[in-house]
Design an enzyme around this catalytic site. Structure first.
Site, mmCIF file in Angstrom:
data_model
loop_
_atom_site.group_PDB
_atom_site.id
_atom_site.type_symbol
_atom_site.label_atom_id
_atom_site.label_comp_id
_atom_site.label_asym_id
_atom_site.label_seq_id
_atom_site.Cartn_x
_atom_site.Cartn_y
_atom_site.Cartn_z
ATOM 1 N N ASP A 245 42.024 -93.003 -19.325
ATOM 2 C CA ASP A 245 41.895 -91.594 -19.700
ATOM 3 C C ASP A 245 41.108 -90.817 -18.638
ATOM 4 O OD1 ASP A 245 41.567 -89.172 -20.873
ATOM 5 O OD2 ASP A 245 40.335 -89.893 -22.556
ATOM 6 N N GLY B 210 56.450 -86.922 -12.541
ATOM 7 C CA GLY B 210 56.556 -85.495 -12.243
ATOM 8 C C GLY B 210 55.915 -85.095 -10.925
ATOM 9 N N GLY C 85 46.768 -87.840 -12.471
ATOM 10 C CA GLY C 85 48.084 -87.593 -13.092
ATOM 11 C C GLY C 85 49.176 -88.022 -12.122
ATOM 12 N N CYS C 86 49.042 -89.275 -11.626
ATOM 13 C CA CYS C 86 49.831 -89.715 -10.464
ATOM 14 C C CYS C 86 51.171 -90.363 -10.793
ATOM 15 C CB CYS C 86 49.015 -90.738 -9.672
ATOM 16 S SG CYS C 86 48.780 -92.283 -10.603
ATOM 17 N N VAL D 1 62.568 -80.321 -14.558
ATOM 18 C CA VAL D 1 62.660 -81.215 -15.707
ATOM 19 C C VAL D 1 61.691 -82.371 -15.496
ATOM 20 C CG1 VAL D 1 64.188 -82.610 -17.097
ATOM 21 C CG2 VAL D 1 65.102 -80.693 -15.784
ATOM 22 N N THR D 2 60.643 -82.392 -16.300
ATOM 23 C CA THR D 2 59.758 -83.559 -16.303
ATOM 24 C C THR D 2 59.567 -83.934 -17.768
ATOM 25 O OG1 THR D 2 57.754 -82.241 -16.474
ATOM 26 C CG2 THR D 2 58.497 -82.757 -14.244
ATOM 27 N N GLU E 49 49.323 -94.566 -19.003
ATOM 28 C CA GLU E 49 50.679 -95.035 -19.304
ATOM 29 C C GLU E 49 50.613 -96.250 -20.209
ATOM 30 O OE1 GLU E 49 53.333 -93.424 -18.482
ATOM 31 O OE2 GLU E 49 52.419 -91.957 -17.148
ATOM 32 N N TYR F 221 55.012 -68.879 -22.695
ATOM 33 C CA TYR F 221 54.319 -69.600 -21.626
ATOM 34 C C TYR F 221 53.125 -68.805 -21.077
ATOM 35 C CZ TYR F 221 53.430 -73.180 -18.253
ATOM 36 O OH TYR F 221 52.803 -74.185 -17.561
ATOM 37 N N ALA G 85 49.190 -83.440 -17.359
ATOM 38 C CA ALA G 85 49.828 -82.718 -18.462
ATOM 39 C C ALA G 85 49.596 -83.598 -19.676
ATOM 40 C CB ALA G 85 51.309 -82.524 -18.207
HETATM 41 P P1 NAD Z 1 54.242 -85.095 -16.296
HETATM 42 O O1 NAD Z 1 54.253 -85.247 -17.767
HETATM 43 O O2 NAD Z 1 55.423 -85.563 -15.527
HETATM 44 O O3 NAD Z 1 52.947 -85.827 -15.677
HETATM 45 C C1 NAD Z 1 51.703 -85.820 -16.312
HETATM 46 C C2 NAD Z 1 50.779 -86.855 -15.714
HETATM 47 O O4 NAD Z 1 49.503 -86.787 -16.398
HETATM 48 C C3 NAD Z 1 51.255 -88.310 -15.863
HETATM 49 O O5 NAD Z 1 50.912 -89.018 -14.696
HETATM 50 C C4 NAD Z 1 50.414 -88.847 -17.028
HETATM 51 O O6 NAD Z 1 50.194 -90.239 -17.024
HETATM 52 C C5 NAD Z 1 49.120 -88.112 -16.759
HETATM 53 N N1 NAD Z 1 48.220 -88.040 -17.917
HETATM 54 C C6 NAD Z 1 48.414 -87.400 -19.093
HETATM 55 N N2 NAD Z 1 47.309 -87.556 -19.882
HETATM 56 C C7 NAD Z 1 46.427 -88.297 -19.177
HETATM 57 C C8 NAD Z 1 45.113 -88.773 -19.435
HETATM 58 N N3 NAD Z 1 44.467 -88.500 -20.555
HETATM 59 N N4 NAD Z 1 44.518 -89.525 -18.476
HETATM 60 C C9 NAD Z 1 45.157 -89.817 -17.313
HETATM 61 N N5 NAD Z 1 46.378 -89.366 -17.006
HETATM 62 C C10 NAD Z 1 46.998 -88.619 -17.934
HETATM 63 O O7 NAD Z 1 53.943 -83.550 -16.038
HETATM 64 P P2 NAD Z 1 54.366 -82.501 -14.902
HETATM 65 O O8 NAD Z 1 55.460 -81.665 -15.421
HETATM 66 O O9 NAD Z 1 54.494 -83.157 -13.573
HETATM 67 O O10 NAD Z 1 53.071 -81.562 -14.914
HETATM 68 C C11 NAD Z 1 51.984 -81.740 -14.038
HETATM 69 C C12 NAD Z 1 51.317 -80.382 -13.828
HETATM 70 O O11 NAD Z 1 52.261 -79.502 -13.195
HETATM 71 C C13 NAD Z 1 50.907 -79.711 -15.131
HETATM 72 O O12 NAD Z 1 49.690 -79.044 -14.936
HETATM 73 C C14 NAD Z 1 52.029 -78.707 -15.374
HETATM 74 O O13 NAD Z 1 51.629 -77.599 -16.152
HETATM 75 C C15 NAD Z 1 52.327 -78.281 -13.931
HETATM 76 N N6 NAD Z 1 53.657 -77.655 -13.730
HETATM 77 C C16 NAD Z 1 54.789 -78.243 -14.225
HETATM 78 C C17 NAD Z 1 56.016 -77.609 -14.052
HETATM 79 C C18 NAD Z 1 57.288 -78.218 -14.605
HETATM 80 O O14 NAD Z 1 58.289 -77.499 -14.697
HETATM 81 N N7 NAD Z 1 57.297 -79.477 -14.934
HETATM 82 C C19 NAD Z 1 56.099 -76.410 -13.338
HETATM 83 C C20 NAD Z 1 54.936 -75.862 -12.798
HETATM 84 C C21 NAD Z 1 53.713 -76.495 -13.007
#
Ligand code: NAD
Length: 401
Positions: A112, A53, A49-50, A277-278, A76, A242, A147
């Site tokens: 995936d 966010g 998930g690189c 915010v992501t 992506e 949540y 995510a």
């Molecule tokens: P994001 O949407 O910015 O990033 C998600 C990443 O997952 C992206 O790199 C995307 O390409 C990848 N992804 C999604 N489906 C995929 C798949 N099937 N195969 C490969 N890659 C895939 O999300 P984020 O907000 O950075 O969240 C990341 C983690 O952090 C999550 O577990 C989220 O619950 C947690 N988190 C987020 C927040 C927040 O406020 N944003 C706060 C605390 C924890």
């Protein structure tokens, strides 16, 4: 092509290549400035998930802060000659380009992460990256930061969909449309048992365990390897949607998975991160309203952080705290064994002030009580728009070269 943002219902459906690149560069500068390569920090890192966010910041901090070779996995949409790609596509391009420029091995896999095929590709990429870097093919850190709305179980082929819903009874709360600034009430019906189970399947810890098993089986984990996955807890008023909702159940499962991984002699943590915010968080009911008020309070107190600031603190003061302070085995955790980098958000004074502002805010007072502009700015920047120094009237290079 000249690209203007297309936003509806807090979802932006396009992105700007030059803006995305500039945001990546800004994070790189921050990581270079605030982390130092020292004894005990990771040399080979896998980030699942690189591309955006928290995952993107985790990869940037590992590479540009610690000089680590990295393998990244994300899903992506690529750009074509006539259509921009997703923000993560441009972020990955910018990351790989800069990593190459600085001589850090970096391999990005687009596919995936839930599939066996991509896990196999990642194992091969780890070998390749290690070879390029001239280090043993042993991963020191695995960051699990997915995510996703859907997951196909690799064993059964069944597709599961996650839902963001309360459990037991319906939920409604005030939220805000970022573009218009209109406050409105968002409601969600209670989830069915099937929706709860599906959300755990998608966002729970099963896939994280599969990743760790695959890495262990292939013998590519360093003896003291660490792994971390991210979660959120937040203030009590948000718990129905949540923490105590479908997504909270999935996050409970993530904590279960951390225990299971630990039993296999791999140091695993769940880190509780700040609400930011992501692309994923902007669509959760109530979050835009809460985060706008929170931002204002935290900025006034001088303790606001974005993804890169959070992750630098996670590495420096938590995950690699022991290396820096020569206190082996002492990663600071809470009573449940979780890493907390939501400590500033959850501070009593911050929560009380944020709650008071949410209570008071109405359509007229929103602009002065909350930082909707800051929320919108971060959201737009996450798609490469409204970034300082970018000429949005100029022809954008869609392929991100
Ligand atoms: P994001 O949407 O910015 O990033 C998600 C990443 O997952 C992206 O790199 C995307 O390409 C990848 N992804 C999604 N489906 C995929 C798949 N099937 N195969 C490969 N890659 C895939 O999300 P984020 O907000 O950075 O969240 C990341 C983690 O952090 C999550 O577990 C989220 O619950 C947690 N988190 C987020 C927040 C927040 O406020 N944003 C706060 C605390 C924890």
């Amino acid at each position: 092509m000249i690209i203007k943002p297309m936003v509806r219902n807090n979802i932006c459906i396009n992105s700007h290549p030059a803006g995305c690149t500039a945001v990546v560069m800004r994070q790189i500068e921050y990581a270079k400035k605030h982390l130092v390569k020292e004894e005990g920090v990771p040399r080979l890192v896998l980030v699942v998930g690189c591309s955006t966010g928290y995952g993107l910041s985790s990869r940037i901090a590992a590479a540009f802060g610690y000089g680590a070779a990295t393998v990244g996995v994300s899903l992506e949409k690529s750009a074509s000659q006539s259509k921009p790609g997703t923000p993560g596509f441009y972020n990955n391009l910018a990351f790989d380009r800069e990593a190459q420029r600085f001589g850090f091995a970096s391999i990005t896999i687009d596919g995936d992460a839930f599939s066996d095929a991509v896990k196999t590709q990642a194992l091969q990429a780890i070998q390749k990256a290690a070879k390029e870097e001239g280090i043993p093919p042993k991963v020191d850190l695995v960051v699990y930061s997915l995510a996703s709305p859907v997951r196909t179980d690799p064993k059964t082929g069944i597709l599961y969909r996650s839902a963001i819903k309360p459990i037991g009874q319906g939920f409604s709360g005030r939220t805000v449309d970022m573009m218009s600034g209109n406050i409105f009430t968002a409601s969600a019906e209670p989830a069915s048992d099937e929706e709860i189970a599906s959300t755990v399947k998608v966002m729970g810890g099963e896939d994280w365990e599969l990743w760790m098993d695959a890495l262990a089986k292939e013998d590519v984990l360093a003896p003291n390897a660490r792994t971390v996955a991210y979660t959120y807890i937040g203030p009590e008023f948000s718990w129905p949607i949540y923490k105590n909702g479908t997504i909270g159940k999935a996050k409970e499962d993530l904590e279960r998975a951390a225990c299971e991984i630990n039993k296999k002699q791999i140091n695993a943590w769940v880190s509780v991160n700040k609400a930011l915010v992501t692309r994923a968080s902007a669509v959760i009911p109530v979050i835009p309203f809460y985060v706008s008020c929170l931002y204002k309070v935290m900025k006034e107190k001088g303790i606001h952080e974005g993804c890169i600031e959070q992750i630098v603190r996670l590495y420096k003061d938590r995950l690699y705290y022991a290396s820096a302070h020569n206190e082996p085995g002492k990663t600071p955790v809470d009573s449940e064994g979780r890493i907390r980098i939501d400590d500033l958000e959850m501070r009593d004074d911050v929560q009380k002030e944020t709650a008071a502002r949410m209570e008071k805010a109405n359509q007229e007072t929103l602009a002065s009580l909350a930082d909707l502009a800051g929320f919108k700015q971060d959201f737009m920047e996450a798609h490469g728009f409204d970034v300082e120094g970018i000429d949005y009237e100029a022809d954008a290079d869609l392929l991100g070269n």
